[in-house]
Design a protein around this motif. Structure first.
Motif, short mmCIF file in Angstrom:
data_model
loop_
_atom_site.label_atom_id
_atom_site.label_comp_id
_atom_site.label_asym_id
_atom_site.label_seq_id
_atom_site.Cartn_x
_atom_site.Cartn_y
_atom_site.Cartn_z
N PRO A 93 0.82 -1.22 0.00
CA PRO A 93 0.00 0.00 0.00
C PRO A 93 0.85 1.27 0.00
N LYS A 94 0.23 2.36 -0.41
CA LYS A 94 0.81 3.69 -0.33
C LYS A 94 -0.25 4.62 0.24
N LEU A 95 0.16 5.80 0.68
CA LEU A 95 -0.76 6.79 1.21
C LEU A 95 -0.95 7.90 0.17
N GLN A 96 -2.20 8.27 -0.04
CA GLN A 96 -2.53 9.30 -1.02
C GLN A 96 -3.26 10.43 -0.31
N VAL A 97 -2.67 11.61 -0.27
CA VAL A 97 -3.30 12.81 0.28
C VAL A 97 -3.88 13.56 -0.91
N ALA A 98 -5.19 13.47 -1.07
CA ALA A 98 -5.79 13.90 -2.33
C ALA A 98 -7.30 13.95 -2.21
N VAL A 99 -7.94 14.46 -3.25
CA VAL A 99 -9.37 14.30 -3.45
C VAL A 99 -9.55 13.23 -4.53
N PRO A 100 -10.15 12.11 -4.21
CA PRO A 100 -10.24 11.02 -5.20
C PRO A 100 -10.88 11.45 -6.51
N PHE A 101 -10.30 11.01 -7.59
CA PHE A 101 -10.85 11.17 -8.95
C PHE A 101 -10.97 12.64 -9.37
N THR A 102 -10.18 13.54 -8.76
CA THR A 102 -10.40 14.97 -8.95
C THR A 102 -9.08 15.69 -9.17
N PRO A 103 -8.66 15.91 -10.42
CA PRO A 103 -7.39 16.58 -10.69
C PRO A 103 -7.52 18.10 -10.61
N VAL A 104 -7.82 18.58 -9.42
CA VAL A 104 -8.04 20.01 -9.19
C VAL A 104 -7.12 20.46 -8.05
N THR A 105 -6.35 21.51 -8.29
CA THR A 105 -5.50 22.07 -7.24
C THR A 105 -6.34 22.63 -6.11
N GLY A 106 -5.90 22.36 -4.89
CA GLY A 106 -6.63 22.86 -3.72
C GLY A 106 -5.84 22.57 -2.46
N PRO A 107 -6.35 22.98 -1.31
CA PRO A 107 -5.65 22.70 -0.05
C PRO A 107 -5.64 21.22 0.26
N ARG A 108 -4.54 20.73 0.78
CA ARG A 108 -4.42 19.34 1.20
C ARG A 108 -4.05 19.25 2.68
N LEU A 109 -3.26 20.19 3.17
CA LEU A 109 -3.04 20.32 4.61
C LEU A 109 -4.02 21.38 5.09
N HIS A 166 1.95 10.41 -1.06
CA HIS A 166 1.80 11.23 -2.27
C HIS A 166 0.72 12.28 -2.02
N ALA A 167 1.09 13.54 -2.10
CA ALA A 167 0.14 14.64 -1.94
C ALA A 167 0.04 15.35 -3.28
N THR A 168 -1.15 15.33 -3.87
CA THR A 168 -1.29 15.74 -5.27
C THR A 168 -2.17 16.98 -5.42
N PHE A 169 -1.86 17.75 -6.49
CA PHE A 169 -2.57 18.98 -6.86
C PHE A 169 -2.58 19.96 -5.68
N LEU A 170 -1.37 20.41 -5.36
CA LEU A 170 -1.13 21.20 -4.16
C LEU A 170 -1.16 22.69 -4.43
N ASP A 188 1.02 24.56 0.72
CA ASP A 188 1.21 23.16 1.08
C ASP A 188 2.44 22.58 0.40
N LEU A 189 2.67 22.97 -0.85
CA LEU A 189 3.87 22.50 -1.55
C LEU A 189 5.12 22.96 -0.82
N ASP A 190 5.15 24.23 -0.39
CA ASP A 190 6.30 24.74 0.33
C ASP A 190 6.50 24.00 1.65
N GLN A 205 9.88 19.75 4.33
CA GLN A 205 9.98 18.55 5.17
C GLN A 205 10.62 17.39 4.41
N GLY A 206 11.16 17.67 3.21
CA GLY A 206 11.89 16.64 2.49
C GLY A 206 11.11 15.90 1.42
N PHE A 207 9.86 16.29 1.16
CA PHE A 207 9.11 15.68 0.07
C PHE A 207 9.71 16.11 -1.27
N LEU A 208 9.58 15.25 -2.28
CA LEU A 208 10.08 15.54 -3.62
C LEU A 208 8.98 16.22 -4.44
#
Length: 391
Positions: A107-123, A155-159, A163-165, A170-173
């Protein structure tokens, strides 16, 4: 202040008011203060309809940071994934390489809105004196959860930029990709927008709009109480037709759309096309405070340029009428460029536990970011807007 980190295996365990107080107060600067996709209403509709859950490979494990008295201070919508579908940031090659080397990517962890390629807050952290500390505890909670369940990565997507900063610090790529958005430059009408285009592009769009509505096709906008179950039935038929042709199994079910209609219809715009007394095509959009977000489209009759009319031109007209700043029309699609949509960089962040895989991914991402930046620059030069010396 002392913080507690908890895991919620579903949004039923979280007060809607408390979640939204975190999720909907994060907009600042160029961001949209109301991002509908991180609202409790949207995310809980995905869970209650069964579109996400352990059986779908999207098991909710939302990370919460609370004060000692139980007040929710921050949250991250998070899921345990057993595959990489429905994410729109593609890591299949990473998974394949790691599996061939004898590792277990899932398994992996996904910080995201499922099925939704839209930039927005994740933290999801409101502005305040403790905001940086709360974000740090969310990241620590994600990493502790990764270790606890034996996940390969986070994996934190569409940030959004904040949140990206925070994550890269914190060492994320960092990973970059590209979408196409339409920007409202204070237009008073669609004709004002067309006037900003080169003559040839202006004529092409007028011709497309005329041809799209040939044969007696009419367009209507529906929002709020105007949307009935019959409209949802029609739209779902369109959605299923497109989904079955494009990827075999659509992610959303009919129950999800009913829940959305019950909980946030005022934030929904259905653009529906009608011919001979019945609806033949439609697109669903979500309305933010500053932006319109185009999501899904479908049809049961094929007509030239109808997709462009329903998904792109009608969205522009609605944004102008509502004085919205931007239309985001989803992932991919260089064809949007000729219709006045501009290239925009989107970003994600990835934390990989295994050192050798991390090094390989980092080297790949360093090269990919250069390519994405150069491609965006080239596409920007091809935008259809007229130059000062043109008519």
């Amino acid at each position: 202040m002392t913080f507690q980190v908890k895991i919620a295996q579903g949004l039923k365990a979280v007060s809607p008011a408390a979640w939204d107080a975190c999720a909907l107060r994060t907009g600042s600067g160029d961001d949209d203060p109301f991002n509908p996709f991180v609202s409790h209403a949207f995310l809980s509709a995905l869970e209650e309809s069964g579109c996400v859950g352990p059986k779908t490979g999207w098991a909710p494990v939302h990370v919460l940071v609370e004060a000692q008295d139980g007040e929710l201070l921050g949250a991250a919508p998070c899921y345990v994934k057993s595959h990489s579908m429905g994410e729109y940031v593609f890591d299949h090659s990473w998974a394949d390489a790691y599996e061939r080397a004898g590792g277990h990517y899932y398994p992996k962890l996904q910080v995201a809105v499922p099925f939704t390629p839209v930039t927005g807050p994740r933290l999801l952290v409101p502005d305040g004196v403790q905001a940086d500390s709360v974000r740090a505890h969310l990241v620590a909670g994600l990493r502790a959860l990764r270790e606890q369940i034996g996940a390969s990565s986070i994996h934190a997507t569409f940030l959004q930029q904040a949140d990206l900063d925070a994550l890269t610090a914190q060492g994320f790529l960092r990973r970059d990709d590209q979408q196409f958005h339409w920007f409202n430059e204070g237009y008073g009408s669609f004709e004002d927008f067309l006037a900003a285009l080169a003559s040839r592009k202006r004529k092409a769009i007028r011709r497309e709009r005329r041809d799209a509505l040939a044969g007696g096709i009419s367009i209507e906008w529906l929002t709020g109480r105007e949307i009935t179950q019959a409209h949802w039935d029609a739209f779902f038929a369109f959605y299923m037709d497109t989904g079955s042709r494009k990827w075999g199994r659509p992610y959303l079910n009919r129950r999800f759309f009913s829940l959305i209609g019950e909980r946030m219809a005022d934030r929904v715009l259905l653009v529906m096309a009608r011919r001979n007394g019945r609806h033949i095509a439609g697109a669903i959009n979500f309305i933010g405070d500053r932006r319109l977000y185009g999501r899904n489209w479908g049809c049961i009759e094929d007509h030239p340029f109808l997709h462009f009319e329903v998904c792109y031109y009608q969205a522009i007209e609605f944004a102008i009428a509502r004085k919205l700043d931007r239309v985001e029309a989803g992932a991919q699609g260089e064809h949007k460029l000729a219709r006045g949509y501009r290239p925009v960089i989107t970003s994600s962040a990835h934390d990989i536990a295994e050192p050798s895989l991390r090094r390989a991914v980092q080297a790949y991402l360093d090269q990919e970011r250069v390519y994405v930046s150069e491609a965006a620059g080239e596409l920007a030069e091809a935008m259809p807007f007229r130059h000062r010396d043109e008519d």
